[in-house]
Enzyme design. Structure first.
Site, PDB file in Angstrom:
ATOM      1  N   ASP A 397      23.715  14.022  38.854  1.00 55.33           N
ATOM      2  CA  ASP A 397      23.912  13.477  40.185  1.00 55.33           C
ATOM      3  C   ASP A 397      22.934  14.170  41.132  1.00 55.33           C
ATOM      4  O   ASP A 397      22.308  15.168  40.777  1.00 55.33           O
ATOM      5  CB  ASP A 397      25.359  13.722  40.620  1.00 55.33           C
ATOM      6  CG  ASP A 397      25.726  12.934  41.866  1.00 55.33           C
ATOM      7  OD1 ASP A 397      24.934  12.073  42.276  1.00 55.33           O
ATOM      8  OD2 ASP A 397      26.795  13.197  42.434  1.00 55.33           O
ATOM      9  N   ASP A 653      22.889   6.985  46.128  1.00 58.04           N
ATOM     10  CA  ASP A 653      22.061   6.812  47.317  1.00 58.04           C
ATOM     11  C   ASP A 653      21.107   5.621  47.199  1.00 58.04           C
ATOM     12  O   ASP A 653      20.887   5.065  46.118  1.00 58.04           O
ATOM     13  CB  ASP A 653      21.245   8.080  47.572  1.00 58.04           C
ATOM     14  CG  ASP A 653      22.094   9.179  48.180  1.00 58.04           C
ATOM     15  OD1 ASP A 653      23.149   8.859  48.749  1.00 58.04           O
ATOM     16  OD2 ASP A 653      21.712  10.353  48.077  1.00 58.04           O
ATOM     17  N   LYS A 725      26.640   4.598  34.591  1.00 61.28           N
ATOM     18  CA  LYS A 725      26.488   5.866  33.859  1.00 61.28           C
ATOM     19  C   LYS A 725      26.821   5.677  32.386  1.00 61.28           C
ATOM     20  O   LYS A 725      26.117   6.191  31.504  1.00 61.28           O
ATOM     21  CB  LYS A 725      27.405   6.933  34.474  1.00 61.28           C
ATOM     22  CG  LYS A 725      26.984   7.409  35.851  1.00 61.28           C
ATOM     23  CD  LYS A 725      27.862   8.559  36.321  1.00 61.28           C
ATOM     24  CE  LYS A 725      27.373   9.130  37.647  1.00 61.28           C
ATOM     25  NZ  LYS A 725      28.171  10.296  38.088  1.00 61.28           N
TER      26      LYS A 725
END
Length: 1035
Positions: A397, A653, A725
């Protein structure tokens, strides 16, 4: 937070709202309420949670403390004032550290008694019932049967000594592992002395004020003080599949069933939605889960790690070799089996088995886990320690891992007014707002209505709090770093949450409903009643997710000056502004608002779903939040690249923000995605260029075949979801890669489980994520992952080193014993080149200490400059097997030559008679030959440990010997050499126990053997390096 001052008056039956925080407060008698409108992706996570809870491990802590609290009164039927009075606590300040310590002593740890933990008895049984001890017991019995009292006594002493050493080593290692498992246990957030702190759940005490949020495992039974959208999965206790909606109101019926006590939280249940505070009422065995703990105990079954399985296979191979050696011995005597033949066969079997190997492996792993804990990495599963050294890809992350998580809002944009800068750093609510082309600060009086709405959004659509410490005056934030940055920004213009919701400032804003941030939808929305009595909704989140909920943009500074546009028109206006903020590495959030009408009075939390609320918003602006990269992130990423490890950034983001940060930390090339914008000179980001940067939307659309056809997987995936993920991990696995994945949320559990190494965040991670992970980072720092990989490589390499050392030493003993069958005395009996006691001495006292020292070998300088080992390269890879055989045969033959020279070179070839039993007439040469062989073998095994420090590069040079000292290796050499001298020259001990004689001129031959050994070892490594270079390896 406010609390009731006493019981409610009779007949009072209303629900009040805490004007300060908007939490539901206590008063109305409740019935159980079940809801299923949890956050969007909670169902998958809940299935993982259920599996986790079914596999819970409860640790044995002995008998409950005599001072343990009783089950206690019916807290659910009491009002808050009575509860706080009984528990002697303060809902605002919590307990002091002194009070908490005193209560911990009084009530004991918050743990469950029962099965599990470290059993000294089981450890002792493992020492006694193993192949080695059984063989030694047989040897002892044979010795006693044939009245060889000295040898039988020595073997008995060695059995006791080996079992004792193994017991204490393994017991200490198990205790070390147990203590580290406790460090990796769940944590809880509590208020202590007015500060929100994180403590181990086992340290909770009655009276603690817990702060609970989505994804937390409730650490103890508790009475809810205040909550919002608070839903708990209590399937573990009640079997109810739906989450239970909790309320803090008093329940008048004390006899109400457990499942209907909706103002109570219970230990080990999971908060699947919402947030709140609660007072701990019971801990440990006094909790509801403690009362039924016996039904929840794990069977204690522990699956074996790959290393343990490899050692089991090795034990079977060694047993087979021992059996074959015994058969060869019997065959050489033409199966005329007597006591001498049996003793020789048992000597061979003893020589085959590496007695100290299991103890050394256990110790090395314990030291490795302890070392990783010191580096702020807690290992929850030993298999992870073994796999870390083979990791090829790390998926990390961004926020808080690669960056500092010290966020500050530095810029924002309003459609009507343009860009604004915000001064001030850190959490101190001081700074000015200035327009991009102005230096005049904006105040509440001069700001536009649109700016007012934006600041109200940052303040109210927010669960973070900021306050000044009463003692030292420092500013403290509580909550998510992003929300804390927004709250600090609002406080800079005196529009923080407290200012807007406090009754002290007139008619306050009142929270009516909240729909918390979720990683699946990437947005948060709230509904407030404003001072005018109107319902107003605020929305914040990822730009594309917020835009999808909007139908207009606030262009005019006038109230209601919103322009309705299509989605494409809004994207054409907003996305360039997002790029403008994101290219500087700012995390961009979109903010929106709308007025709401509700015909039935005030809106209640369960009246509307998220889908009902999140429509027809008006976009009011964008905020840019800067989170600087950690100083150590770029060197750590570079270290990964040198080690052949690919680093991927999977972040929620915007792609431009992710690209900018990825360039800063070295994940992407420095000039990747840079170009010249149409406005001249400014950088812009090209998404999808060479497929190194992709959005989750792009990646998720690709089929498995398309992903597998890509030259390389993307290094950065922006707007990443939990499902993305998992898809990334699956793609890596199809390419044969070994992947580590970081995660912190409940919904990250599937990807943590799917990855080879699940890495949970210790500070920001949910308890569910921690329980699904293999290792936990206590500092949430990417560089700690690199240190963990480095430590994993060190531990595996060290285990390989001492395995090669120990087993090649066994081979070196077997070689002269098998060839020694050809040395037959006048009676036709094979003469032992080594006595059983000599073999045991070398296996336990000579070989084990250097092996343990190799287990402590420091990390080599080039450990992170070579590619990861292949998945197929286990402990007994062909290279290690060849090393074992080469060194074993080489040492065995060199030592046997010492025996032959003494008997046939210096002596006359007389092997005497009954020399296996003792120093009988004519056995002098045999005893001297044994002494020479024993001295050579002992010293070569000690020197062999230095050779095994590096199985590829030369270790017999001044540069290597003078660097990176492993003092334990030198100590073990010194101790081994002193013991050798004692066994050679102490009368009776030498001839009667070890069955050899002192040596003199033979020392020259031993020295020559050492020189020959070093020469052959270095030539072998030279050839090995040449072969590796020819195969393309960098050595």
């Amino acid at each position: 937070m406010n609390t009731e001052n006493g019981p409610n008056p009779p007949g009072q039956n209303n629900i009040t709202i805490d004007e300060k925080h908007g939490f539901s407060k206590l008063v109305k008698p409740l019935k159980r309420s079940l809801t299923s409108n949890s956050t969007g992706t909670s169902s998958d996570a809940m299935s993982v949670r259920s599996k986790v809870m079914r596999r819970m491990n409860f640790k044995k802590i002995g008998k409950p403390n005599a001072g343990a609290a009783p089950a206690g009164p019916d807290y659910h039927a009491m009002d808050l004032a009575a509860v706080t009075e009984i528990l002697k606590t303060d809902t605002e300040e919590g307990l002091t550290n002194a009070e908490a310590s005193e209560r911990l002593t009084k009530y004991g740890r918050n743990e469950l008694s029962g099965e599990g933990g470290v059993s000294a008895w089981k450890v002792l049984m493992r020492q006694i019932f193993n192949i080695l001890i059984l063989i030694l017991i047989i040897a002892m019995v044979v010795s006693f049967v044939f009245k060889d009292w000295v040898e039988g006594g020595v073997i008995a002493a060695i059995i006791v000594l080996n079992a004792a050493i193994g017991f204490f080593q393994e017991y200490k290692a198990e205790k070390t592992m147990e203590s580290l498992r406790r460090l990796a246990s769940p944590t809880s957030q509590v208020i202590r002395h007015g500060h929100l702190v994180t403590i181990a759940t086992r340290d909770l005490v009655p009276g603690d004020i817990m702060s609970l949020k989505h994804g937390d495992v409730i650490g103890a039974d508790c009475r809810i003080i205040e909550c919002f959208n608070f839903e708990v999965d209590e399937a573990l206790l009640t079997g109810e599949s739906l989450p239970v909606n909790k309320e803090p109101a008093t329940i008048p019926n004390a006899e109400i069933p457990l499942g209907d006590r909706v103002n109570m939280g219970f230990s080990s249940t999971i908060l699947v939605k919402g947030r709140g505070h609660a007072i701990v009422t019971s801990t440990g065995m006094n909790t509801e889960i403690g009362r039924i703990a016996k039904r929840l105990m794990d069977s204690g079954e522990n699956s074996k790690t790959p290393l343990q399985k490899a050692l089991d296979r090795m034990a079977l191979v060694m047993l087979a070799v021992a059996v074959i050696s015994i058969i060869i011995t019997f065959g050489a005597s033409k199966f005329h089996i007597n006591d001498e033949v049996i003793l020789y066969a048992i000597s061979l079997a003893i020589a085959v088995i590496p007695e100290g190997l299991v103890a050394v492996v256990t110790l090395t792993q314990a030291f490795g886990v302890r070392s990783m804990a010191d580096k702020k990495c807690l290992v929850r599963r030993l298999a992870a320690l073994e796999s870390l050294g083979a990791v090829t890809n790390v998926c990390s992350d961004k926020t808080g891992t690669l960056t500092q998580s010290k966020m500050v809002l530095t810029r924002f944009w309003l459609p009507a007014d343009g860009h604004f800068n915000v001064s001030g750093l850190g959490v101190i609510p001081e700074g000015d707002i200035t327009a991009q082309d102005s230096t005049t600060p904006v105040t509440q009086e001069t700001m536009s209505p649109a700016m007012t709405k934006l600041i109200q959004n940052t303040s109210l659509c927010n669960t973070a709090t900021i306050r000044r410490d009463k003692e030292n005056g420092e500013w403290i934030t509580q909550g998510d770093p992003t929300e804390s940055a927004l709250q600090v920004f609002a406080h800079k213009v005196k529009m923080g949450n407290k200012e807007l919701t406090s009754e002290e400032n007139g008619t306050p804003w009142k929270l009516l409903a909240e729909y918390p941030f979720d990683s699946g939808v990437k947005r948060m929305s709230v509904i407030y009643k404003n001072p005018s009595g109107q319902a107003v909704a605020f929305l914040k989140g990822a730009t594309e997710r917020v835009l999808a909920c909007c139908s207009s943009i606030q262009f005019s500074e006038q109230e209601g000056g919103a322009k309705h546009l299509s989605q494409q028109e809004m994207e054409d206006i907003i996305f360039p502004q997002v790029e403008n903020l994101a290219r500087d590495g700012l995390r961009v959030l979109a903010l929106a608002t709308k007025s709401m009408k509700f015909e039935k009075g005030d809106i209640r939390p369960d009246d509307l779903t998220r889908e009902d609320v999140d429509v027809d918003f008006t976009l009011i602006g964008l905020c840019g939040i800067y989170d600087p990269p950690r100083v150590e992130s770029k060197p750590s990423v570079q270290s990964c690249h040198e080690a052949g490890i690919t680093v991927h950034m999977l972040t929620g983001d915007h792609h431009a923000t992710a690209t900018a940060i990825a360039r800063e930390v070295g994940i992407l090339p420095e000039n990747y995605g840079r170009g010249v914008s149409e406005e001249g000179g400014a950088d812009h980001v090209v998404v999808g260029e060479d497929k190194l940067v992709m959005t989750a939307m792009e990646f998720d659309k690709l089929s498995e075949e398309t992903i597998d056809a890509l030259p390389s997987l993307p290094l950065v995936i922006a707007r990443c979801s939990p499902d993305t993920k998992v898809k990334m991990i699956e793609a890596l696995h199809r390419r044969g890669r070994i992947a580590g994945m970081t995660g912190d949320g409940v919904n990250d559990s599937p990807s943590l489980k799917e990855s080879d190494i699940g890495i949970a965040m210790g500070q920001t991670g949910s308890d569910v994520a921690k329980q699904a992970a293999d290792i936990i980072l206590t500092d949430d720092n990417f560089s700690t992952i690199v240190l963990a990989i480095q430590e994993g490589r060190r531990v595996f390499s060290n285990i390989a080193r001492f395995v090669v050392h120990m087993i090649s030493g066994n081979v070196a003993e077997v070689v002269p014993l098998l060839i020694g069958l050809a040395f037959v005395d006048v009676d036709g009996t094979s003469v032992f080149p080594l006595s059983p006691v000599q073999i045991l001495f070398n296996n336990i006292l000579t070989s084990s200490p250097p092996a343990m020292s190799l287990g402590l070998e420091p990390i080599s300088e080039d450990a992170m400059k070579v590619p990861p080992r292949r998945r197929s390269e286990g402990l007994f890879a062909w290279s290690n097997v060849i090393d074992i055989l080469f060194y074993g045969f080489m040492i065995g033959i060199i030592c046997l030559l010492n025996f032959i020279v003494v008997i046939y070179g210096y002596g006359d070839g007389n092997l005497g008679q009954l020399c296996n039993e003792g120093l009988n007439p004519g056995c002098e040469q045999v005893f001297r030959a044994r002494g020479a062989l024993f001295a050579a073998l002992t010293i070569l095994i000690l020197l062999h440990a230095f050779t095994c420090r590096d199985l590829i590069h030369s270790t017999w040079n001044w540069r290597y010997l003078s660097r990176n000292h492993n003092k334990y290796l030198f100590y073990s050499f010194g101790i081994g050499f002193v013991l050798l001298l004692i066994t050679l020259y102490v009368p009776v001990l030498n001839t009667s126990v070890f069955k050899h004689s002192p040596i003199d001129w033979e020392w020259g031959m031993v020295a020559a053997s050492c020189v020959a050994y070093i020469a052959f070892a270095e030539l072998y490594k030279l050839g090995k390096r040449a072969l590796l270079r020819r195969r393309g390896y960098r050595v």
